[in-house]
Design an enzyme around this catalytic site. Structure first.
Site, PDB file in Angstrom:
ATOM      1  N   HIS A 107      35.296   5.816 -24.815  1.00 50.94           N
ATOM      2  CA  HIS A 107      34.924   6.799 -23.794  1.00 50.94           C
ATOM      3  C   HIS A 107      33.527   6.552 -23.231  1.00 50.94           C
ATOM      4  O   HIS A 107      32.951   7.428 -22.599  1.00 50.94           O
ATOM      5  CB  HIS A 107      35.026   8.215 -24.359  1.00 50.94           C
ATOM      6  CG  HIS A 107      36.434   8.645 -24.617  1.00 50.94           C
ATOM      7  ND1 HIS A 107      36.762   9.740 -25.403  1.00 50.94           N
ATOM      8  CD2 HIS A 107      37.618   8.130 -24.197  1.00 50.94           C
ATOM      9  CE1 HIS A 107      38.083   9.868 -25.445  1.00 50.94           C
ATOM     10  NE2 HIS A 107      38.615   8.898 -24.725  1.00 50.94           N
TER      11      HIS A 107
ATOM     12  N   CYS B 111      28.608  -1.645  -7.897  1.00 48.91           N
ATOM     13  CA  CYS B 111      28.875  -3.042  -8.270  1.00 48.91           C
ATOM     14  C   CYS B 111      29.404  -3.210  -9.688  1.00 48.91           C
ATOM     15  O   CYS B 111      29.800  -4.310 -10.067  1.00 48.91           O
ATOM     16  CB  CYS B 111      27.615  -3.890  -8.082  1.00 48.91           C
ATOM     17  SG  CYS B 111      26.308  -3.622  -9.317  1.00 48.91           S
TER      18      CYS B 111
ATOM     19  N   THR C  48      39.197  13.828 -35.625  1.00 42.71           N
ATOM     20  CA  THR C  48      39.699  14.002 -34.267  1.00 42.71           C
ATOM     21  C   THR C  48      40.925  14.897 -34.269  1.00 42.71           C
ATOM     22  O   THR C  48      41.742  14.843 -35.185  1.00 42.71           O
ATOM     23  CB  THR C  48      40.017  12.642 -33.601  1.00 42.71           C
ATOM     24  OG1 THR C  48      40.584  12.856 -32.314  1.00 42.71           O
ATOM     25  CG2 THR C  48      40.966  11.807 -34.448  1.00 42.71           C
TER      26      THR C  48
END
Length: 234
Positions: free
Chosen positions: A105, A116, A172
């Site tokens: 992430h 660019c 998580t």
């Protein structure tokens, strides 16, 4: 044994870095659409830069905890490959001693140019008028994967899963894709799967252990290293 480890907000929460769900935390002050989407950045880049400047300062004040240090120890002492794939944008894994870390992430300590694509170390504070050091366009943004954007390193992660023996998910919730789908991929590939989390996220893992990361991760790392030592004695 080759190990792929996925880490989420739960491993950094014990270092004082807030999660999406923290009541009264930084995330709760702003709608996600305003500060974590390309559309939000286009509408008000000054606000988004202020938000990530605050997150960057918060991360800089935090210190790696026992879980970060244990994973670094595993990387140093384990005879097989260890890859840490993190959903976190802080650098606590690196400061804890880990070297093989993939930030899917993005990272708060990196900046990128939306004109660019050049990336460079982010200053403590970023501003809308900052020029890109390569093309000089005032198009700098945090090197963060926002909602609606493609996570970084997906090909590398999928390649490592195909050659791994064990997939471990730490801290998580298992609700944000594509990371939430890694356990299904691991199961389909025949990997052993382990979850270390405050609470069980799903029934998809071969084994789930619940509790704080600072307790679970060092214990698990010692188990792996002990098994390795015992196997070399045979």
């Amino acid at each position: 044994m080759s190990i792929v480890i996925l880490t989420g907000a739960g491993i950094s929460a014990e270092s004082g870095i807030g999660t999406f769900r923290d009541a009264g935390g930084l995330w709760e002050q702003y709608p996600i659409e305003q500060v974590a989407t390309p559309e939000g950045f286009a509408a008000d880049p000054d606000l988004v830069h202020r938000f990530y400047n605050a997150r960057r300062a918060n991360a800089a004040q935090a210190e790696p905890n026992a879980a970060h240090r244990a994973l670094a120890k595993l990387e140093r002492q384990h005879t097989g490959d260890v890859l840490i794939v993190t959903q976190n944008v802080d650098d606590l894994h690196e400061r804890g001693g880990s070297q093989n870390v993939l930030h899917m992430h993005g990272a708060l300590n990196r900046a990128t140019c939306s004109a660019c694509g050049h990336t460079w170390p982010a200053p403590t504070e970023m501003h809308t008028t900052d020029p890109c050091p390569k093309c000089t366009a005032p198009s700098t943004r945090p090197d963060i994967v926002w909602f609606g954007e493609i996570p970084q390193g997906m090909n590398s992660i999928e390649s490592k899963l195909r050659t791994a023996d064990l997939f471990v998910s730490i801290g998580t919730s298992g609700t944000v894709y594509p990371a939430a789908g890694f356990v299904q991929s691991a199961n389909a590939l025949g990997l052993r799967t382990l979850e270390l989390n405050l609470e069980t996220s799903s029934g998809a893992f071969d084994e789930s252990r619940t509790g704080p990361a600072t307790q679970l991760v060092p214990t698990w790392v010692e188990e792996v290293l002990s098994q390795q030592r015992n196997s070399t004695k045979r």
